[in-house]
Scaffold this active site. Sequence first.
Site, short mmCIF file in Angstrom:
data_model
loop_
_atom_site.label_atom_id
_atom_site.label_comp_id
_atom_site.label_asym_id
_atom_site.label_seq_id
_atom_site.Cartn_x
_atom_site.Cartn_y
_atom_site.Cartn_z
N LEU A 42 50.22 41.39 47.78
CA LEU A 42 49.16 40.86 47.46
C LEU A 42 48.49 39.67 48.11
O LEU A 42 49.44 38.93 47.96
CB LEU A 42 49.90 40.08 45.92
CG LEU A 42 49.81 41.86 44.63
CD1 LEU A 42 50.17 41.14 43.09
CD2 LEU A 42 47.97 41.84 44.60
N ASP A 43 47.83 39.33 47.52
CA ASP A 43 47.37 38.04 48.90
C ASP A 43 47.62 36.83 47.67
O ASP A 43 47.85 37.07 46.37
CB ASP A 43 45.35 38.36 48.82
CG ASP A 43 45.15 38.88 49.72
OD1 ASP A 43 45.61 39.52 50.58
OD2 ASP A 43 43.84 39.99 49.76
N PRO A 44 47.99 35.58 49.16
CA PRO A 44 48.14 34.83 48.40
C PRO A 44 47.05 34.11 46.62
O PRO A 44 47.67 33.66 46.02
CB PRO A 44 48.55 34.22 48.97
CG PRO A 44 48.76 34.33 50.22
CD PRO A 44 47.47 35.67 50.01
N ALA A 46 45.93 35.65 44.56
CA ALA A 46 46.03 36.81 43.66
C ALA A 46 47.20 37.41 43.05
O ALA A 46 48.62 36.62 42.97
CB ALA A 46 45.98 38.85 44.29
N ARG A 170 38.76 43.11 47.00
CA ARG A 170 37.39 41.59 47.34
C ARG A 170 36.48 42.60 48.01
O ARG A 170 35.13 42.58 48.14
CB ARG A 170 38.57 41.16 47.99
CG ARG A 170 39.25 41.07 49.11
CD ARG A 170 40.31 39.99 49.66
NE ARG A 170 41.46 40.21 50.65
CZ ARG A 170 41.36 40.25 52.15
NH1 ARG A 170 40.34 39.81 52.29
NH2 ARG A 170 42.21 40.86 52.53
#
Length: 284
Positions: A42-44, A46, A170
């Site tokens: 997961l992106d930071p 998120a 995204r």
Amino acid sequence: MVGVGVLDGVVLVDKPAGISSHDAVAAVRGRTGARTGHAGTLDPFATGLLLVLVGRATRLARFFVELPKTYRAVARFGAVSSTHDPEGEIRLTGRVPSSPPAPPTGRLRQRPPEFSAVKVGGERAYRRARRGERFELAEREIVVHRFDVLWHRGEHAGFEIECSSGTYVRSLIAGLGDAYCAELRRTRIGPFSVEDADPGALEQRAEGPVQVLGLDRALGFLERVHVGGALARAAGHGRPVAVGDRSGLSGPVVVADDAGPIAVSEPESGPEGTLLRPLVVLRG
């Protein structure tokens, strides 16, 4: 520390914003003292469900990674981002639709964003992008099962998206036009729900052990073939086992005995019936 004998399985983590998936995995490793990995980052910015694999479960990452995902996303219209999320350079466009555009569903072609973990020439794309290098990532096929509009207020709208592995949500949001993904939360991975996450998994001073979902339950999304005796011993030694006519089997299956999973195997049809050829052996 988790007790001996329960160090093989999956920890359901509700990742907060502001930390990387690597940070979350390291925290679980610190709690358990076991070998750990993850089944999709997961992106930071998120939040939400992260599957942290512990012990022998780290051998099974490919099967967990391929599970479909469900997300809740908030789009901000009237602005675009260089990274399609709030961490990029934001540029206002002023074009805010009166209602959200109809989201695309079905089989789609998607090009991963430049600021992604996809490797280009052996290096992460985001590192090249940060240096200002120009490159283009290859398109890939994704499947968007659902892309539902939940609410719309002014320049913001909420969506729920169910999609295949490898989908960049995204990018889906940016593809709506004059928009970027302001918030992102992963709520499900296959049969696993963020509602079942261990609330203390990342807390180094938490009381009690980390909640590890054992291999028997964690692999419940795969079909299972029960064997015993000589067949169980053969599977445990990494040898293919013949199980008669099981033509209905498709995709990877769990070979198990009364003590639990022995291997994850691929069914093959032959003149003498179905042969289960091991992909990952979990015993020994």
